[in-house]
Design a protein around this motif. Structure first.
Motif, short mmCIF file in Angstrom:
data_model
loop_
_atom_site.label_atom_id
_atom_site.label_comp_id
_atom_site.label_asym_id
_atom_site.label_seq_id
_atom_site.Cartn_x
_atom_site.Cartn_y
_atom_site.Cartn_z
N ILE A 57 -3.58 5.55 -1.13
CA ILE A 57 -3.91 6.11 -2.44
C ILE A 57 -3.59 5.15 -3.59
CG2 ILE A 57 -3.69 8.56 -1.79
CD1 ILE A 57 -0.83 8.49 -2.82
N ALA A 58 -2.83 4.09 -3.33
CA ALA A 58 -2.48 3.18 -4.42
C ALA A 58 -1.80 1.95 -3.84
CB ALA A 58 -1.57 3.87 -5.42
N ARG A 59 -1.53 0.98 -4.73
CA ARG A 59 -0.72 -0.18 -4.39
C ARG A 59 0.39 -0.30 -5.43
NH1 ARG A 59 -5.81 -2.07 -4.06
NH2 ARG A 59 -5.57 -3.24 -6.02
N LEU A 60 1.52 -0.88 -5.02
CA LEU A 60 2.63 -1.07 -5.94
C LEU A 60 2.26 -2.12 -6.99
CD1 LEU A 60 5.79 -1.08 -3.65
CD2 LEU A 60 4.73 0.83 -4.86
N THR A 116 0.83 -1.21 0.00
CA THR A 116 0.00 0.00 0.00
C THR A 116 0.87 1.26 0.00
OG1 THR A 116 -1.77 -1.14 1.18
CG2 THR A 116 -1.81 1.27 1.23
N VAL A 117 0.45 2.25 -0.80
CA VAL A 117 1.12 3.55 -0.87
C VAL A 117 0.19 4.58 -0.24
CG1 VAL A 117 2.07 5.31 -2.41
CG2 VAL A 117 2.34 2.87 -2.96
N TYR A 118 0.77 5.50 0.57
CA TYR A 118 -0.01 6.48 1.30
C TYR A 118 0.37 7.90 0.87
CZ TYR A 118 -0.71 2.46 4.40
OH TYR A 118 -1.02 1.22 4.91
N ALA A 119 -0.58 8.80 0.99
CA ALA A 119 -0.29 10.22 0.79
C ALA A 119 0.49 10.74 1.98
CB ALA A 119 -1.59 11.01 0.65
N PRO A 120 1.59 11.49 1.74
CA PRO A 120 2.39 11.97 2.88
C PRO A 120 1.71 13.10 3.64
CG PRO A 120 3.28 12.79 0.82
CD PRO A 120 2.19 11.85 0.45
N ALA A 123 -4.80 -0.45 -11.69
CA ALA A 123 -6.14 -0.76 -11.17
C ALA A 123 -6.39 -0.11 -9.82
CB ALA A 123 -6.32 -2.27 -11.07
N SER A 124 -5.33 0.08 -9.04
CA SER A 124 -5.50 0.64 -7.70
C SER A 124 -5.77 2.13 -7.72
CB SER A 124 -4.25 0.35 -6.84
OG SER A 124 -3.14 1.10 -7.30
N LEU A 125 -5.65 2.76 -8.89
CA LEU A 125 -5.82 4.21 -8.99
C LEU A 125 -7.23 4.59 -9.42
CD1 LEU A 125 -2.46 5.05 -10.82
CD2 LEU A 125 -2.96 5.26 -8.38
N ALA A 126 -8.11 3.61 -9.57
CA ALA A 126 -9.43 3.87 -10.16
C ALA A 126 -10.23 4.90 -9.38
CB ALA A 126 -10.21 2.56 -10.25
N ASP A 127 -10.02 5.01 -8.08
CA ASP A 127 -10.83 5.91 -7.27
C ASP A 127 -10.20 7.28 -7.07
OD1 ASP A 127 -12.71 3.89 -6.94
OD2 ASP A 127 -11.71 3.11 -5.16
#
Length: 978
Positions: free
Chosen positions: A499-502, A435-439, A482-486
């Protein structure tokens, strides 16, 4: 020109008139010069004194007060001085006799170096300083060449072609509402172009300035803008050329902050003045080509600058003036020092390790191209496993050789260049899906997918405005699309929000799972195509626009490793710690950290095409050779007194390439050791130490091999020719000298030792049957023949495995050097059974590491590579092709006296028309090619032969590239044989 036209003016100025139309020796020589308004003439008096004569109408601008003002200043360059003046009786015409400013116009200097461009700027800085206190009302004129008034030329757009109009409109838009009111104003020279700046004889520094007819009172920074506009012409990287001018100007006359805001638009304004004036002049004065002299170059430069974002230009000029690349960089760091932020991936409790992908990194293994990314995925997984880490971090500001493919190549002012300096921080993991997060709080600026191999894959860009006046962006690359769809553009996100996945390699550009995290203070109106890497020569600008992402990671992360000292520091340390006789190549030494195929890589990741290092026989760090070293070194490496199948296999494969009766092998570690041993073996046959060798021969650095190497004993530091060494003069087919070998055969048997092509002698090919004559004569006296194939063997000559085969002879002993091991310390002596038997006198010859298992594995890998990749045949094909290209060059440039050699053991000699050697152009070519990214070297008694002996992996395409730049350098001033 009517020969009588100038007589009255010359008489009024007390100048002897020309003797006639042809300007006889006894009179004044008159040469008309171009000019836009005034009539200009160069006068040379009978005593050799030169002057400039200017004839002006009464309504033309009077330069005299400006020249008089500058005459009272202490300037480090010359300006014209007014010697005499005259005026027509009706006052409509003025004539001025100026002192002649000697030197070469910048327009004639090739190449224009960084040193020259910096001097260009310095001269303009001195002019700005000197003219600050000039009060000259006539200069406060409404003048068409004032860059600050360029918008007025918009009326001339109808004179341009449609494509030109659109291009011009782009730059006119930059000039609208340009904030000029608060800028410094002064009298400006306003014409620092390549025809008005005079250099010294070497073209290194500007030593004079002429033609002050365009002087105008305007914004002071226009002085620099005009200089930059002309300095950028004909430069592959015009912004880089302008930067050097700005550096020089600022060092003399510091540029103010508000001037940097308008500099780039004013540069473009000057170019608009040039092209619109040319269009107007072409209509009004079609017969005066001088009025359009810079038009083509100006249009070319405008097209180049259309691709330069004005704020990138501003950043470049800010750095040139010692400022930060972006005005908010300091504010960003102040905010980031105390700002609350969240990890971009979950690092809490996870084991971290530093990941170094720099030029000298072993992680990249044998691979540097994107076609090898699948193997790189495996490398990264193993690295994390070996380090028992879950996340690897690193890469900001790192020079990476993985980006030296054609996709990242550009053309700089010093030849080919590659975007190698990484602008982001990478967080590597073993598996996708992390999982990737907004800083921190932000808004989605861009959300998309880059599917190209080596690209970003899924990409997200956020914009942040955490404080008044501070805006920056964060880029997240290599995500799962696909993880950016929202998260479409405009979506508001919170700090710490997922906000996303690798993404995995199949969707992230082919890379191992990782996050590319980059901070940008200015997007430059880009989105996902914002560069993630920069050219080394612009890295300080881009790193200033893209601060270290670690500033937004709240946890401590490991540093990748120690940075290399500067080259000056390395060189100084080397001189202190290493042997005092050790030299370095080139005027500017190289710090080489990596090799691959026919290329070497310096610390910045710059790629150099290597035409010198024949030791890397099958290519630098060939994967098969490296793998053989690693595999065998992990099993056994011991001395040769034990039985081992590899040494016998290597001996069999080696002797299979040699003619009978060369069948007995002694393995050693170097070419010097091979020749030392060969001389001992020969002595066991002849019973003496008498040696017949070639002039300029080089056979090693042991005491015995130096005694037979005139390249050593007859040159600086040598002890002279030993009594037991006899020399054959170098045969010179070009000059027809010493083509038949003659020597003193009395006194007992001789050992003849020679290279089959003379390398240090200048890649000299021996005359046909030369070796046969020597071999037959030496053997008739009971002597022994040794062929030194250290440099020429193992297929380098293309048509044969060994260069001695070109002469149809078979030696008694052959020596083979480090190309046998592709740089690993492996060499060999192969002899006939007769010589081997004579040498076996009871004293054992033992070499601890000669023929050890690791070296044998390397030798077998080299021989297998030669066979399976057809490198002997490639040497033949590429060598013939390269010779054809060099012969074409020789046709155009008689300075090349001869092209010679065989396969990929080539050379070309530089000599004047009378065949006198030309070492100065040869040295210039060698060092200039190094600056352009090509490694060459010189040889021969006069160091006037350029040698070409690259790895056998050298291709036709690389030959084309080499010749392209050699041809370019042949046009430069340094190739003049004076």
């Amino acid at each position: 020109m009517d020969p009588d036209y100038l007589h009255p003016w010359l008489e009024a100025l007390e100048i002897p008139p020309p003797s006639g139309p042809e300007s006889a020796d006894s009179g004044t020589e008159v040469l008309p010069l171009p000019g836009e308004v005034d009539q200009n003439f160069r006068l040379r008096l009978p005593d050799g004194t030169a002057y400039l004569l200017k004839i002006s109408t009464s309504d033309s601008f009077d330069q005299s007060p400006i020249l008089d003002h500058l005459a009272g200043k202490e300037l480090p360059f010359a300006t014209p001085r007014i010697v005499r003046t005259a005026k027509s009786s009706d006052g409509t015409t003025r004539v001025r006799l100026h002192s002649w400013v000697a030197g070469r116009p910048v327009a004639t200097v090739v190449p224009r170096t960084r040193e020259l461009r910096r001097s260009w700027g310095e001269v303009c800085g001195h002019l700005s300083h000197a003219l600050q206190d000039l009060d000259y009302p006539a200069a406060e004129r409404h003048y068409k060449w004032d860059p600050a008034r360029a918008l007025e030329t918009r009326r001339l757009l109808p004179l341009l072609k449609a494509e030109e109009q659109a291009l011009a409109e782009h730059f006119y838009a930059l000039l609208e509402d340009l904030p000029l009111s608060g800028l410094r104003r002064s009298v400006c020279y306003n014409d620092a172009h390549e025809h008005n700046l005079i250099t010294d004889a070497g073209g290194r520094h500007v030593c004079g300035v002429i033609d002050f007819g365009d002087t105008v009172h305007t914004v002071t920074i226009s002085e620099l803008a005009v200089a930059c506009a002309y300095a950028g012409m004909d430069a592959p990287d015009p912004l880089g050329a302008m930067r050097e001018v700005v550096e020089g100007y600022h060092a003399i006359f510091p540029v103010e902050e508000n001037e940097l805001e308008v500099l780039f638009p004013l540069i473009c304004a000057r170019l608009l003045l040039t092209v619109t004036a040319a269009a107007e002049n072409r209509k009004l004065n079609p017969d005066n080509p001088y009025l359009s002299i810079s038009e083509t170059a100006a249009w070319t430069l405008l097209r180049q600058l259309r691709e330069v974002h004005p704020r990138l230009a501003r950043a470049t000029f800010r750095v040139a003036c010692g400022r930060s690349a972006h005005p908010t960089l300091a504010a960003y760091h102040r905010w980031a020092a105390t700002a609350p932020s969240h990890p971009v991936i979950d690092l809490g409790g996870r084991r971290l390790t530093a990941v170094d992908l720099g030029v000298g990194s072993t992680l990249l293994g044998l691979n540097r191209n994107f076609e090898h990314l699948p193997r790189f995925v495996t490398h990264m997984r193993r690295l994390l496993e070996d380090q028992e880490a879950e996340v690897g971090i690193g890469g900001y500001g790192e020079a990476r050789p993985v980006y030296t493919t054609d996709a990242f190549q550009g053309e700089g002012n010093s030849g080919p260049r590659w975007r190698t300096v990484h602008l982001g921080l990478d967080c590597w993991t073993s598996t996708p899906g992390t999982t990737v997060y907004a800083p921190l709080i932000g808004t989605v600026r861009h959300c998309g997918n880059d599917p190209t191999p080596g690209g970003y894959g899924g990409t997200l860009i956020l914009v942040h405005e955490p404080a008044p006046g501070l805006r920056f962006y964060t880029l997240f690359g290599h995500l799962s699309p696909a993880s950016l769809a929202d998260f479409p553009a405009g979506t508001r996100v919170q700090g710490g929000q997922p906000i996303a996945r690798l993404g995995g390699p199949e969707e992230n550009g082919g890379w191992p799972p990782h996050l590319h995290f980059q901070v940008m203070l200015d997007l430059l109106d880009r989105s996902a195509e914002f560069p993630g890497v920069a050219y080394p020569d612009t890295a300080d600008v881009w790193l200033g626009l893209c601060p270290d992402p670690r500033t937004l990671i709240p946890l401590s992360v490991p540093e990748e490793g120690q940075k290399l000292p500067a080259e000056e520091s390395l060189l100084s340390h080397r001189k202190q710690r290493l042997g005092y006789t050790l030299s370095v190549s080139y005027h500017r030494p190289l710090t080489i950290l990596r090799g691959s195929g026919s290329y070497l890589y310096d610390a910045s990741g710059r790629r150099f095409l290597d035409t010198v290092n024949n030791v890397a026989h099958v290519g630098h760090e060939h994967p098969r050779v490296v793998e053989a070293i690693q595999r065998q070194a992990a099993v056994l490496n011991t001395n040769s007194r034990y039985l081992h199948p590899a040494v016998l296999q290597l001996a069999d494969e080696l002797t299979a390439l040699l003619p009978d009766p060369l069948s007995v092998v002694h393995f050693v570690n170097s070419g010097s050791e091979a020749n030392e041993l060969a001389l001992r073996m020969a002595e066991s046959v002849t019973g003496n130490r008498r040696v017949l060798a070639m002039e300029m021969g080089y056979h090693g650095n042991t005491t015995r091999t130096i005694d037979v190497s005139s390249y050593k004993f007859a040159r600086r530091g040598g002890s002279g020719q030993p009594p037991e060494t006899q020399l054959l003069p170098m045969p010179d087919l070009l000059r027809g000298k010493h083509l038949t070998p003659r020597w003193d055969a009395t006194g007992g048997p001789l050992t003849f030792l020679a290279e089959s092509i003379l390398s240090c002698g200048g890649q000299l090919m021996l005359p046909p049957v030369y070796l046969r004559q020597v071999y037959d004569g030496v053997r008739a006296g009971g002597g022994v023949t040794i062929a030194d194939e250290v440099q020429t063997g193992l297929g380098r000559v293309g048509s044969h495995w060994w260069a001695f085969e070109l002469q149809g002879v078979i030696p008694d002993i052959v020596t083979i050097g480090k190309p046998f091991g592709n740089g690993h310390p492996l060499a060999a002596v192969v002899c006939t059974p007769r010589v081997a038997a004579a040498f076996a006198n009871g004293m054992e010859y033992f070499n601890t590491f000669g023929g050890n298992p690791v070296s044998c594995a390397v030798g077998l890998a080299v021989l297998a590579t030669l066979r399976e990749e057809g490198l002997k045949e490639q040497a033949q094909d590429v060598g013939q092709y390269l010779v054809s290209l060099l012969e074409q060059l020789r046709t155009d440039h008689p300075l090349i006296a001869e092209v010679r050699g065989s396969g990929l053991f080539l050379g070309f000699e530089l000599a004047s028309a009378d065949l006198a050697p030309a070492p100065a152009p040869a040295a210039y070519l060698k060092n200039r090619m190094r600056e352009l990214g090509f490694l060459m070297s010189t040889d021969g008694p006069h160091e006037n032969v350029l040698k070409i002996k690259p790895p056998l992996s050298f291709t036709r395409g690389q030959a084309d590239s080499l010749l392209k730049y050699i041809r370019q350098v042949f046009q430069e001033d340094g190739m003049r044989n004076e």
